[in-house]
Structure formats: C-alpha cells, structure tokens
Design a protein around this motif. Structure first.
Motif, PDB file in Angstrom:
ATOM      1  N   ASP A 271      64.073  -7.400  -1.557  1.00  0.00           N
ATOM      2  CA  ASP A 271      64.778  -8.649  -1.841  1.00  0.00           C
ATOM      3  C   ASP A 271      66.089  -8.699  -1.053  1.00  0.00           C
ATOM      4  O   ASP A 271      66.410  -9.706  -0.413  1.00  0.00           O
ATOM      5  CB  ASP A 271      65.049  -8.766  -3.344  1.00  0.00           C
ATOM      6  N   CYS A 304      52.356 -21.592  -6.427  1.00  0.00           N
ATOM      7  CA  CYS A 304      53.044 -20.792  -5.422  1.00  0.00           C
ATOM      8  C   CYS A 304      52.948 -21.518  -4.089  1.00  0.00           C
ATOM      9  O   CYS A 304      52.138 -22.422  -3.932  1.00  0.00           O
ATOM     10  CB  CYS A 304      52.438 -19.402  -5.308  1.00  0.00           C
ATOM     11  N   PRO A 311      55.353 -14.933  -7.341  1.00  0.00           N
ATOM     12  CA  PRO A 311      55.885 -13.846  -8.147  1.00  0.00           C
ATOM     13  C   PRO A 311      54.797 -12.997  -8.761  1.00  0.00           C
ATOM     14  O   PRO A 311      53.764 -13.476  -9.171  1.00  0.00           O
ATOM     15  CB  PRO A 311      56.686 -14.599  -9.221  1.00  0.00           C
ATOM     16  N   ASP A 327      59.860 -15.365  -4.701  1.00  0.00           N
ATOM     17  CA  ASP A 327      61.180 -15.657  -5.254  1.00  0.00           C
ATOM     18  C   ASP A 327      62.110 -16.244  -4.195  1.00  0.00           C
ATOM     19  O   ASP A 327      62.751 -17.273  -4.397  1.00  0.00           O
ATOM     20  CB  ASP A 327      61.803 -14.388  -5.830  1.00  0.00           C
ATOM     21  N   ALA A 330      60.956 -19.760  -2.809  1.00  0.00           N
ATOM     22  CA  ALA A 330      60.553 -20.732  -3.832  1.00  0.00           C
ATOM     23  C   ALA A 330      60.923 -22.148  -3.404  1.00  0.00           C
ATOM     24  O   ALA A 330      62.060 -22.428  -3.022  1.00  0.00           O
ATOM     25  CB  ALA A 330      61.230 -20.392  -5.163  1.00  0.00           C
TER      26      ALA A 330
END
Length: 391
Positions: A271, A304, A311, A327, A330
């Motif tokens: 991330d 998605c 996710p 994430d 998005a």
C-alpha cells in the motif's frame, strides 16, 4: 562542468531525457513474438497446460511451455551446440525484437547499447547437471568444460551481447518475481546516468525438471495447483527523440519504480509502495487505466473496477495485490490484467510478462495519456510497483 543531477523514484534526471519503452517482444506459452502474446492477452485466453512425460521427468502436474521452442530451429546450429534453454530463450527473444523481419533494425552504435537481464539464478538445470557430473563421474574434473559457462548467472546476457554485437554495459540481476522491475529500474538509471544511450532490458525464466522439483518441494498444496510457466520478455528503452528519429513510436514513459518491505506484512508495505510510486510519478489514482498484479485476481464480495479485482482479506502473497490495488484505485475505471490466470507462474519472468501484458492491452484498447501500474510481491514480503504513462 558537471551536469546537475536530480534523483527521482526511477533513478536520475538531468543526465538524460525521460526513458520511454519504444518496442518490446515476448516468447511465452502463447508462442513466439509479441503478436501471439497480444492476441492471447487481449482475448484473455488461458493456455492449456501440457507436459510431455516422455521428455520431462517432472513431478505431478502440467506446465505452460513456449510451444515448439527449439534452440537450433530458431537460431541455427552454429554456436548453439552447448547453449542451454535459458540462454536460448533470451537470444531468441532478442532476435524477435532486434530482427523482427529478418533484417537488423536501426539502433545506436553497438558501444552505446546496453543489456540488463533479470533471472532467477541463471539456469537451475545447467548448474545442477554440471554439479551432478562432478559428483558422479570417476573424477570430479571429468566434466564437459564447454558446459561450464551455462552455470554462470550472466551466461544468457553475455551470450546475447556477443550474438548481436552489443558492446555497452551488460548486467544480470536476480530477485525472484520482482526481478523484471529490478532490471527495469537498473536499466533506466543506467541510461539516465549517461552510461548507455539505449538499453535492452528484460527478464527470463526457463522450465526444467530441476525447477519443477524445487517448486514442488517448496510450494504448498494450494500453490502447486498453479502450473509453472516459462517466458522471456524484452523491452527497448531510449528517449523519445531517439525513438522517433529511428522511426519507432514510443509506447510508454517510465515514470516511477518503487520497492519496499515492512514488518507489518506485505499488504501494508505494498500500500505504501503503490501510493508512493503514484505520488512520485505525479499520477492521480483515477488516471490509472490498467493494473497488472503478479498474484491471482480475487473477485471481491461487492463491486470492483471493471469486475476483475478488489478488496480481499489476508496477507497471502497471491491475493494481497488485488486487495491493495482495489483500495488505492477505488472509483477508477481500471482494467485489471491477470497474467497468472492465463498461463501460470513465470517466476523470475513474471514482472516482465506483466509489463508486456499492459503494453499488449494498451495496444488493443488504446488509452493515450492514461497511466498503468504493475505490482509484484514475493513470498518473503518484498514488494514493488511500476508506474507508466501510456502514449
């Protein structure tokens, strides 16, 4: 007077203009060259794993090999008598890139053309075969010296440079599934530092009985269901002006390459890596048109992007990427490209094949000016992210 140098996520700016990918080619389970690969990826057509048990004494399960690959048939008999499969894949792939129609394409002077190759650890088969001969022969030195070069990690890169007369910097890197992105960053820095005007960069993985048995003993039951694959992906890196001057069309700008690892697990590390790469590249997540993770795509419980990824829970290296990308991206109109679903685990060639899949998808469904993301995670929790601007 020294030229000012400014460091960025990809390496260096100031010494050279931004690096572009102006051409590419692949040997893959779809066939020889970029054409079959582009068609297969565009159609999302899975390769049916097959393995001839009369030829390969491998563990249970099939594999996805380059169909009809034969070193002598592709390269001729001269100079190929002792060439192993890994080297043959590399030399042949470069041939489809440098000599697509049988004639040599226009490049810079040979002394200014470098080559950077990513590999697992060279040819596992060659190394183990040579070691076995030394241990089982009447004397340890009763081995074929002509086969020894195949045991050296940089054999494929060195032989390729000799084959095509490349006299620039020559380097080999090894780093598991991340290797292709490591090679790309190394090649970009090499070019932008001014050590080489043009760089051929790629990653390769061969199929062999030895690799298959090593994977069988080190992978869990669930991961054994993913077939092993072999492939080689090569890219031509230069600045846009050089490419246009030679009659080539730049395909994408390399904006950022980031790596990371962390004690909190691969999900947190990835991330941070993805967000950092996008920020360094000056790209908003909504600009990302294509995303190619190294793991399998996992459908989320809800909606998605484009219906491909999103996710997911857990820190499994095979699924964490779609969780993070779902994430970060998005709300973006992002097409997820799952190479592993199409033909299995290409190991050291994975990131290179993912990049090729992005370029193939962009050629089939152009999104000029949009961005693309390639990510990779290995079993030890190391992560990587590449950000491109598509042309």
């Amino acid at each position: 007077m020294t030229t000012p140098v400014h460091h960025t996520a990809t390496g260096v700016r100031g010494a050279r203009a931004t690096t572009v990918i102006s051409d590419w080619s692949v040997l893959s389970p779809y066939g020889i060259g970029a054409g079959p690969f582009t068609e297969g990826v565009a159609a999302r057509r899975p390769v049916v794993p097959r393995l001839n048990r009369d030829v390969w004494q491998a563990p249970p399960g099939d594999a996805c090999l380059v169909p009809g690959f034969d070193v002598v048939a592709l390269l001729g008999s001269r100079g190929t008598r002792t060439m192993d499969r890994l080297t043959g894949l590399t030399v042949a792939t470069l041939g489809t890139l440098l000599e697509p129609d049988g004639s040599r394409r226009r490049l810079d002077e040979p002394e200014h053309v470098g080559l950077v190759l990513g590999t697992g650890s060279g040819s596992v088969q060659s190394t183990m075969d040579f070691t076995r001969d030394a241990l089982t022969g009447a004397r340890p030195f009763y081995v074929d010296p002509a086969l020894f070069p195949n045991t050296v990690m940089n054999r494929a890169a060195g032989q390729s440079a000799i084959w095509y007369g490349l006299k620039g910097p020559n380097a080999t890197l090894a780093g598991g599934p991340l290797t292709g992105l490591q090679a790309l960053r190394y090649a970009t820095r090499l070019r932008e530092h001014g050590y080489s005007r043009t760089v051929l960069c790629g990653a390769v993985e061969e199929f062999s009985e030895q690799r298959a048995w090593l994977a069988w003993h080190t992978r869990g039951e669930e991961r054994r269901s993913t077939p092993l694959a072999e492939a080689c992906a090569m890219f031509l890196l230069e600045d846009a002006g050089t490419a246009v001057g030679a009659g080539r069309t730049p395909r994408a700008d390399i904006l950022a390459v980031r790596f990371g690892a962390g004690p909190r697990g691969p999900r947190a590390a990835l991330d941070t890596c993805v967000r950092g790469a996008l920020e360094a590249a000056g790209i908003h997540p909504r600009e990302v048109a294509f995303a190619a993770p190294s793991g399998r795509l996992t459908p989320p419980p809800g909606t998605c992007p484009m219906g491909f990824g999103g996710p997911a829970g857990g820190d499994d290296a095979d699924t964490v990427e779609t969780a993070v990308l779902g994430d970060v991206l998005a709300g973006a109109d992002t097409e997820f490209i799952g190479v592993r679903e199409l033909f299995g685990d290409a190991s050291a060639a994975s990131a290179g094949v993912q990049l090729a899949a992005v370029l193939a998808a962009a050629a089939h469904r152009p999104r000029p000016g949009a961005a693309a993301v390639v990510t990779s995670v290995d079993d030890d929790g190391l992560v990587a992210c590449l950000v491109l601007r598509l042309r």
